[in-house]
Design a protein around this motif. Structure first.
Motif, PDB file in Angstrom:
ATOM      1  N   ILE A 122       8.693  -4.931  -7.012  1.00 26.70           N
ATOM      2  CA  ILE A 122       8.061  -3.699  -7.464  1.00 26.70           C
ATOM      3  C   ILE A 122       8.093  -3.722  -8.987  1.00 26.70           C
ATOM      4  O   ILE A 122       9.160  -3.890  -9.583  1.00 26.70           O
ATOM      5  N   PRO A 138       3.948   2.496  -9.682  1.00 31.34           N
ATOM      6  CA  PRO A 138       4.552   1.264  -9.169  1.00 31.34           C
ATOM      7  C   PRO A 138       3.489   0.356  -8.557  1.00 31.34           C
ATOM      8  O   PRO A 138       2.476   0.821  -8.029  1.00 31.34           O
ATOM      9  N   PHE A 157      10.445   1.587  -0.269  1.00 27.72           N
ATOM     10  CA  PHE A 157       9.136   1.729  -0.906  1.00 27.72           C
ATOM     11  C   PHE A 157       8.037   1.606   0.148  1.00 27.72           C
ATOM     12  O   PHE A 157       7.142   2.452   0.234  1.00 27.72           O
ATOM     13  N   LEU A 214      12.818  -2.357  -1.655  1.00 27.41           N
ATOM     14  CA  LEU A 214      11.487  -2.740  -1.199  1.00 27.41           C
ATOM     15  C   LEU A 214      11.199  -2.137   0.173  1.00 27.41           C
ATOM     16  O   LEU A 214      10.114  -1.609   0.416  1.00 27.41           O
ATOM     17  N   LEU A 217       3.199  -3.577  -6.326  1.00 32.28           N
ATOM     18  CA  LEU A 217       3.872  -4.709  -5.695  1.00 32.28           C
ATOM     19  C   LEU A 217       3.237  -5.991  -6.215  1.00 32.28           C
ATOM     20  O   LEU A 217       2.020  -6.084  -6.314  1.00 32.28           O
TER      21      LEU A 217
END
Length: 117
Positions: free
Chosen positions: A49, A38, A63, A60, A40
């Motif tokens: 993401i 992953p 994460f 988010l 950002l």
């Protein structure tokens, strides 16, 4: 042995397996396979993401909480899980850039209360 884990937890999984097998002559070779990576990105002013399954695994906020908590757990200090902390695994080398970014983020207002422990 193939280690498959949530990509945010992969490094800790690897460190734990290596630590548990450290004195074994028959220790397997460990291969990390986090399945995806992953990232950002900033898209039209919104943080998103990418690189994860389309349905997503985390919000988010979740994460960021997992990510910040993992860096804290990987640290080799009294709060971390390394030998100078809880002793769950050996020392994990933390790149200086990652540590510096983590330190900066930890000083943002209200971030510490939002970290997954």
């Amino acid at each position: 042995m193939v280690l498959i884990q949530d990509p945010l937890l992969q490094r800790r999984t690897d460190a734990t397996f290596r630590w548990q097998w450290r004195d074994r002559a028959d220790a397997p070779q460990f291969i990390n396979w986090p399945v995806f990576t992953p990232q950002l990105i900033l898209d039209a002013g919104m943080t998103r993401i990418i690189g994860a399954p389309p349905q997503g695994l985390w919000s988010l906020e979740r994460f960021l909480s997992l990510l910040m908590g993992e860096v804290q757990r990987l640290r080799n200090d009294e709060q971390g899980y390394g030998p100078r902390g809880k002793g769950f695994f050996g020392e994990v080398e933390m790149p200086d850039e990652v540590d510096a970014a983590w330190q900066r983020l930890m000083h943002l207002p209200n971030i510490q209360g939002r970290i997954s422990r």
